[in-house]
Design an enzyme around this catalytic site. Structure first.
Site, mmCIF file in Angstrom:
data_model
loop_
_atom_site.group_PDB
_atom_site.id
_atom_site.type_symbol
_atom_site.label_atom_id
_atom_site.label_comp_id
_atom_site.label_asym_id
_atom_site.label_seq_id
_atom_site.Cartn_x
_atom_site.Cartn_y
_atom_site.Cartn_z
ATOM 1 N N HIS A 168 -26.711 -13.412 17.905
ATOM 2 C CA HIS A 168 -25.291 -13.443 18.259
ATOM 3 C C HIS A 168 -25.172 -13.093 19.735
ATOM 4 O O HIS A 168 -25.577 -12.010 20.168
ATOM 5 C CB HIS A 168 -24.489 -12.452 17.415
ATOM 6 C CG HIS A 168 -23.021 -12.475 17.722
ATOM 7 N ND1 HIS A 168 -22.136 -13.288 17.054
ATOM 8 C CD2 HIS A 168 -22.285 -11.783 18.638
ATOM 9 C CE1 HIS A 168 -20.916 -13.104 17.539
ATOM 10 N NE2 HIS A 168 -20.982 -12.200 18.507
ATOM 11 N N CYS A 169 -24.605 -14.006 20.506
ATOM 12 C CA CYS A 169 -24.513 -13.828 21.957
ATOM 13 C C CYS A 169 -23.078 -13.496 22.338
ATOM 14 O O CYS A 169 -22.195 -14.364 22.254
ATOM 15 C CB CYS A 169 -24.978 -15.092 22.677
ATOM 16 S SG CYS A 169 -24.964 -14.929 24.478
ATOM 17 N N PRO A 170 -22.787 -12.271 22.757
ATOM 18 C CA PRO A 170 -21.410 -11.952 23.169
ATOM 19 C C PRO A 170 -21.007 -12.635 24.466
ATOM 20 O O PRO A 170 -19.809 -12.794 24.729
ATOM 21 C CB PRO A 170 -21.447 -10.427 23.329
ATOM 22 C CG PRO A 170 -22.873 -10.099 23.609
ATOM 23 C CD PRO A 170 -23.686 -11.100 22.860
#
Length: 364
Positions: A168-170
């Site tokens: 998961h890439c913010p």
């Protein structure tokens, strides 16, 4: 006769999807709820490139070559396109099991594992699956009520199972999975080239200006250039390092999640069943293979029973569609009587017929 058509609001499937995603443009755009860092990414890219095009490009196009702003614009547009494609697309979310499907899976698990004595811990819900003569374990997701496909994992931030989950890439505001990994890789690759390009030509710009007015005077006259150099310097190492790391993963046909867990490089020394043993084949499969369609059907229409609204009855539908006006009258002949007579107030009762003359004389 005028007829009024009553239109009810259509409920689409994205409005009832579980998880922690947000949707825009009637379900066409799908993102995570935490979008603050994504806005920071947009601000840094747009702000730095705006300063570069406004000051340095104008000077360098005259002093060196007009191709400098053209190539910078190409890198900028490609980076923005891949960023938005990564952020706004479905990463490969797997739909949760329906109640009937979940009940069937529970019955299948109970039939396989048998009854668990009270006080004992139930065995793990795992299925063995063979891929390229390698045993792969399919784990059961207690949230989605499904056995996850190979390489899938449940994202704790978006609360969804994602196929070929990478991470998961913010910074892009979304999960990175099977359906948007190639765009994510192209984004960080193009962003690395753009950062190096802007940083290098900022140094060239400062050097050319310093030859005319001196180094200190150049820094005083161009505070925007100093800001660009600082932003590019501190972001260059992380972006280029991330690009190199994912290039290594693409060459091995491996995900970030598998690398962190040590799935294929741990103590067990299990070989990666998804690797072709060739860098070119692995890169072609990850970056150039066919893009699978989304299985969510976000813009599909839900039935009335599932959307939470009660279907109207026949009487309600007919009364709402028909106008409340008197029925049209028809022209009748003098010897015809209407089937539906009027009310007693409107139609007086007929007078009794007079007795014939012969009957009156007989009575006398």
């Amino acid at each position: 006769m005028s007829v009024m058509v009553v239109r009810k609001k259509v409920t689409r499937k994205w409005e009832k999807l579980p998880g922690r995603n947000t949707f825009c443009c009637d379900g066409r755009v799908m993102m995570a709820r935490q979008k603050g860092i994504f806005y920071l990414t947009l601000f840094l890219i747009l702000g730095t490139c705006t300063l570069f095009f406004a000051f340095e490009c104008r000077y360098l196009a005259v002093q060196l070559s007009p191709a400098i702003p053209v190539f910078a614009a190409m890198l900028f547009l490609f980076s923005m396109a891949t960023l938005l494609r990564t952020s706004f697309s479905d990463p490969g979310v797997i739909p949760r099991a329906l109640p009937d499907e979940a009940a069937f899976i529970e019955m299948e698990i109970e039939a396989t594992n048998g009854a668990v004595p009270q006080g004992q811990r139930p065995p793990p819900r795992i299925k063995n699956f063979q891929i390229n003569n390698q045993i792969v374990k399919l784990k059961y997701c207690y949230t989605c009520k499904i056995f996850r496909p190979p390489r899938a994992s449940h994202c704790s931030i978006c609360d969804n199972c994602v196929e070929r989950f990478d991470h998961h890439c913010p910074w892009v505001g979304n999960c990175v999975g099977k359906r948007n990994y190639r765009y994510f890789y192209l984004f960080i690759l193009s962003l690395s080239l753009l950062t190096i390009y802007v940083f290098a030509f900022n140094i060239v710009y400062v050097a050319l200006k310093s030859l005319k007015i001196g180094f200190l005077e150049t820094l005083k006259e161009t505070p925007g250039t100093v800001l660009e150099v600082l932003i590019c310097f501190f972001t260059l190492w992380s972006v280029v390092g991330l690009t190199g790391f994912h290039t290594f993963l693409v060459a091995l046909n491996q995900t970030t999640n598998e690398d962190i867990k040590g799935s294929w490089t741990g103590k067990n020394r299990v070989q990666n069943p998804y690797s072709h043993g060739n860098i070119v084949k692995n890169c072609c499969e990850v970056l150039c293979g066919p893009l699978p369609p989304s299985v969510l059907d976000r813009r599909g229409i839900l039935p009335l029973e599932e959307s939470g609204s009660r279907p109207p009855s026949t009487q309600e539908t007919s009364s709402s569609l028909l106008p409340q006006s008197p029925a049209p009258t028809e022209h009748l002949n003098s010897n015809e009587m209407p089937e539906d007579s009027s009310t007693p107030e409107e139609m007086p009762p007929p007078e009794p017929p007079e007795p014939p003359q012969e009957a009156a004389e007989a009575e006398k």
